[in-house]
Motif scaffolding. Sequence first.
Motif, PDB file in Angstrom:
ATOM      1  N   PRO A 128      49.996  39.273  45.092  1.00 20.20           N
ATOM      2  CA  PRO A 128      48.946  38.659  45.435  1.00 20.20           C
ATOM      3  C   PRO A 128      48.404  37.546  44.425  1.00 20.20           C
ATOM      4  CG  PRO A 128      48.156  41.032  45.156  1.00 20.20           C
ATOM      5  CD  PRO A 128      49.698  40.602  45.197  1.00 20.20           C
ATOM      6  N   PRO A 129      47.698  36.601  45.291  1.00 22.83           N
ATOM      7  CA  PRO A 129      47.351  35.253  43.716  1.00 22.83           C
ATOM      8  C   PRO A 129      46.128  36.275  42.674  1.00 22.83           C
ATOM      9  CG  PRO A 129      46.659  34.784  46.331  1.00 22.83           C
ATOM     10  CD  PRO A 129      47.166  36.054  45.791  1.00 22.83           C
ATOM     11  N   ARG A 130      46.668  35.597  41.768  1.00 22.06           N
ATOM     12  CA  ARG A 130      45.928  36.323  40.470  1.00 22.06           C
ATOM     13  C   ARG A 130      46.606  35.793  39.262  1.00 22.06           C
ATOM     14  NH1 ARG A 130      50.430  40.046  41.622  1.00 22.06           N
ATOM     15  NH2 ARG A 130      50.626  41.132  40.516  1.00 22.06           N
ATOM     16  N   ILE A 131      45.661  35.876  38.619  1.00 23.18           N
ATOM     17  CA  ILE A 131      46.255  35.721  36.446  1.00 23.18           C
ATOM     18  C   ILE A 131      45.477  36.822  35.827  1.00 23.18           C
ATOM     19  CG2 ILE A 131      45.901  34.127  34.759  1.00 23.18           C
ATOM     20  CD1 ILE A 131      44.362  31.896  36.967  1.00 23.18           C
ATOM     21  N   LEU A 132      46.448  36.823  34.881  1.00 24.88           N
ATOM     22  CA  LEU A 132      46.208  37.389  33.848  1.00 24.88           C
ATOM     23  C   LEU A 132      46.116  36.871  33.217  1.00 24.88           C
ATOM     24  CD1 LEU A 132      47.312  39.777  36.483  1.00 24.88           C
ATOM     25  CD2 LEU A 132      48.054  41.418  34.349  1.00 24.88           C
ATOM     26  N   ILE A 133      45.516  37.053  31.481  1.00 24.81           N
ATOM     27  CA  ILE A 133      45.313  36.468  30.276  1.00 24.81           C
ATOM     28  C   ILE A 133      45.209  37.323  29.486  1.00 24.81           C
ATOM     29  CG2 ILE A 133      43.641  34.814  28.856  1.00 24.81           C
ATOM     30  CD1 ILE A 133      42.244  33.720  31.336  1.00 24.81           C
ATOM     31  N   HIS A 134      46.574  37.100  28.473  1.00 21.64           N
ATOM     32  CA  HIS A 134      46.691  37.928  27.624  1.00 21.64           C
ATOM     33  C   HIS A 134      46.259  37.523  26.537  1.00 21.64           C
ATOM     34  CE1 HIS A 134      49.678  40.527  29.810  1.00 21.64           C
ATOM     35  NE2 HIS A 134      49.788  39.648  30.834  1.00 21.64           N
ATOM     36  N   ARG A 135      46.193  38.058  25.146  1.00 21.51           N
ATOM     37  CA  ARG A 135      45.325  38.010  23.905  1.00 21.51           C
ATOM     38  C   ARG A 135      45.762  38.775  22.611  1.00 21.51           C
ATOM     39  NH1 ARG A 135      42.107  34.424  24.839  1.00 21.51           N
ATOM     40  NH2 ARG A 135      40.876  34.116  26.455  1.00 21.51           N
ATOM     41  N   ALA A 136      45.979  38.101  21.909  1.00 19.27           N
ATOM     42  CA  ALA A 136      47.083  38.535  20.718  1.00 19.27           C
ATOM     43  C   ALA A 136      46.227  39.999  19.665  1.00 19.27           C
ATOM     44  CB  ALA A 136      46.812  38.094  19.661  1.00 19.27           C
ATOM     45  N   GLY A 155      45.377  42.505  22.349  1.00 15.92           N
ATOM     46  CA  GLY A 155      45.730  43.303  23.071  1.00 15.92           C
ATOM     47  C   GLY A 155      44.637  43.160  24.437  1.00 15.92           C
ATOM     48  N   LEU A 156      43.874  42.714  24.192  1.00 10.05           N
ATOM     49  CA  LEU A 156      42.709  42.393  25.404  1.00 10.05           C
ATOM     50  C   LEU A 156      43.649  41.575  26.910  1.00 10.05           C
ATOM     51  CD1 LEU A 156      40.061  42.757  27.194  1.00 10.05           C
ATOM     52  CD2 LEU A 156      39.365  40.135  25.582  1.00 10.05           C
ATOM     53  N   VAL A 157      43.538  41.998  27.670  1.00  9.60           N
ATOM     54  CA  VAL A 157      44.234  41.549  28.823  1.00  9.60           C
ATOM     55  C   VAL A 157      42.860  40.985  29.809  1.00  9.60           C
ATOM     56  CG1 VAL A 157      45.728  41.299  31.113  1.00  9.60           C
ATOM     57  CG2 VAL A 157      46.026  42.853  28.995  1.00  9.60           C
ATOM     58  N   THR A 158      42.209  40.197  30.844  1.00  6.05           N
ATOM     59  CA  THR A 158      41.656  39.750  31.868  1.00  6.05           C
ATOM     60  C   THR A 158      42.734  39.442  33.313  1.00  6.05           C
ATOM     61  OG1 THR A 158      39.932  38.681  29.853  1.00  6.05           O
ATOM     62  CG2 THR A 158      39.724  38.502  31.946  1.00  6.05           C
ATOM     63  N   LYS A 159      42.135  40.080  34.065  1.00  7.28           N
ATOM     64  CA  LYS A 159      42.562  40.129  34.968  1.00  7.28           C
ATOM     65  C   LYS A 159      41.491  38.836  36.208  1.00  7.28           C
ATOM     66  CE  LYS A 159      45.117  42.769  38.896  1.00  7.28           C
ATOM     67  NZ  LYS A 159      45.034  43.713  39.652  1.00  7.28           N
ATOM     68  N   LEU A 160      42.131  37.668  36.787  1.00  4.05           N
ATOM     69  CA  LEU A 160      41.542  36.882  37.124  1.00  4.05           C
ATOM     70  C   LEU A 160      41.661  36.896  38.831  1.00  4.05           C
ATOM     71  CD1 LEU A 160      40.678  33.944  35.037  1.00  4.05           C
ATOM     72  CD2 LEU A 160      39.029  35.980  35.181  1.00  4.05           C
ATOM     73  N   ARG A 161      41.259  36.729  39.707  1.00  5.63           N
ATOM     74  CA  ARG A 161      41.506  36.313  41.135  1.00  5.63           C
ATOM     75  C   ARG A 161      40.401  35.879  41.837  1.00  5.63           C
ATOM     76  NH1 ARG A 161      42.532  42.617  42.384  1.00  5.63           N
ATOM     77  NH2 ARG A 161      40.716  43.781  41.349  1.00  5.63           N
ATOM     78  N   GLY A 162      40.725  35.505  43.268  1.00  6.52           N
ATOM     79  CA  GLY A 162      39.336  35.415  44.086  1.00  6.52           C
ATOM     80  C   GLY A 162      38.514  33.736  43.692  1.00  6.52           C
ATOM     81  N   ASN A 163      37.154  34.004  43.572  1.00  5.48           N
ATOM     82  CA  ASN A 163      36.772  33.408  42.678  1.00  5.48           C
ATOM     83  C   ASN A 163      36.123  33.449  41.483  1.00  5.48           C
ATOM     84  OD1 ASN A 163      36.066  31.678  45.588  1.00  5.48           O
ATOM     85  ND2 ASN A 163      35.058  32.372  46.986  1.00  5.48           N
ATOM     86  N   GLN A 164      36.296  34.535  40.772  1.00  3.62           N
ATOM     87  CA  GLN A 164      36.391  33.985  39.399  1.00  3.62           C
ATOM     88  C   GLN A 164      37.202  32.977  39.053  1.00  3.62           C
ATOM     89  OE1 GLN A 164      38.276  38.035  39.086  1.00  3.62           O
ATOM     90  NE2 GLN A 164      36.560  38.851  38.503  1.00  3.62           N
ATOM     91  N   ILE A 165      36.399  32.726  38.020  1.00  3.03           N
ATOM     92  CA  ILE A 165      37.028  31.703  36.876  1.00  3.03           C
ATOM     93  C   ILE A 165      37.579  31.239  35.960  1.00  3.03           C
ATOM     94  CG2 ILE A 165      35.629  29.951  35.655  1.00  3.03           C
ATOM     95  CD1 ILE A 165      34.712  29.881  38.415  1.00  3.03           C
ATOM     96  N   LEU A 166      38.959  30.764  36.203  1.00  4.37           N
ATOM     97  CA  LEU A 166      39.325  30.566  34.764  1.00  4.37           C
ATOM     98  C   LEU A 166      38.779  29.866  33.362  1.00  4.37           C
ATOM     99  CD1 LEU A 166      42.353  31.292  33.466  1.00  4.37           C
ATOM    100  CD2 LEU A 166      42.836  29.170  34.605  1.00  4.37           C
ATOM    101  N   GLU A 167      39.249  30.198  32.570  1.00  5.38           N
ATOM    102  CA  GLU A 167      38.954  29.688  31.343  1.00  5.38           C
ATOM    103  C   GLU A 167      39.176  30.829  29.807  1.00  5.38           C
ATOM    104  OE1 GLU A 167      34.022  29.867  31.914  1.00  5.38           O
ATOM    105  OE2 GLU A 167      33.382  32.109  31.602  1.00  5.38           O
TER     106      GLU A 167
END
Length: 180
Positions: free
Chosen positions: A139-147, A149-161
Amino acid sequence: MATASALLTVDEFLKLPEHEGERVELVQGEVVTVAAAGFPHERLKARVTRLLNVWLAQNPLGEVFSETMYRLDEHSSLQPDVSVLLNERIRPGIEGLYPGAPDIAIEVVSSETAAYLQNKIDLYLEHGSRAVWVFYSKPPRILIHRASGLVTKLRGNQILEDPDVLPGFSTPVSAIFEGL
């Protein structure tokens, strides 16, 4: 008794003959063939590239690159689908592969195994990427990985920033995937 083969260096890898229509990367000394991407993959990649190019034209903090190969270390050379380098890291006189990882590496997932993708994410972050954005269409989603170790999962009307790397950039996730 099995014999171990020597790991290729990036310089040896670059001397290998190219195979028409085949994309390869060097991952920890081993040549990996990357499957050809289909139209949905390329369409999402084009959309992300266009979105970043438009934003960076108005906020000239860096440049967007498509399928640019980066020399991460002696045995790894990866080619993210899309990448961003900030201006302070773009120096005149660089020849050959860019030395190091991009500030943002962007991967559009279509056929990678989970283990291969995670290995690439780890390599980008270990070699200087500040973030790795991973786009999944089903399903449509974006995962943002950081050094960190934090991973942010975004989908729907959440904001990619990504205020740490691209302060002021933002777009709804739904707008990226609309109509795909």
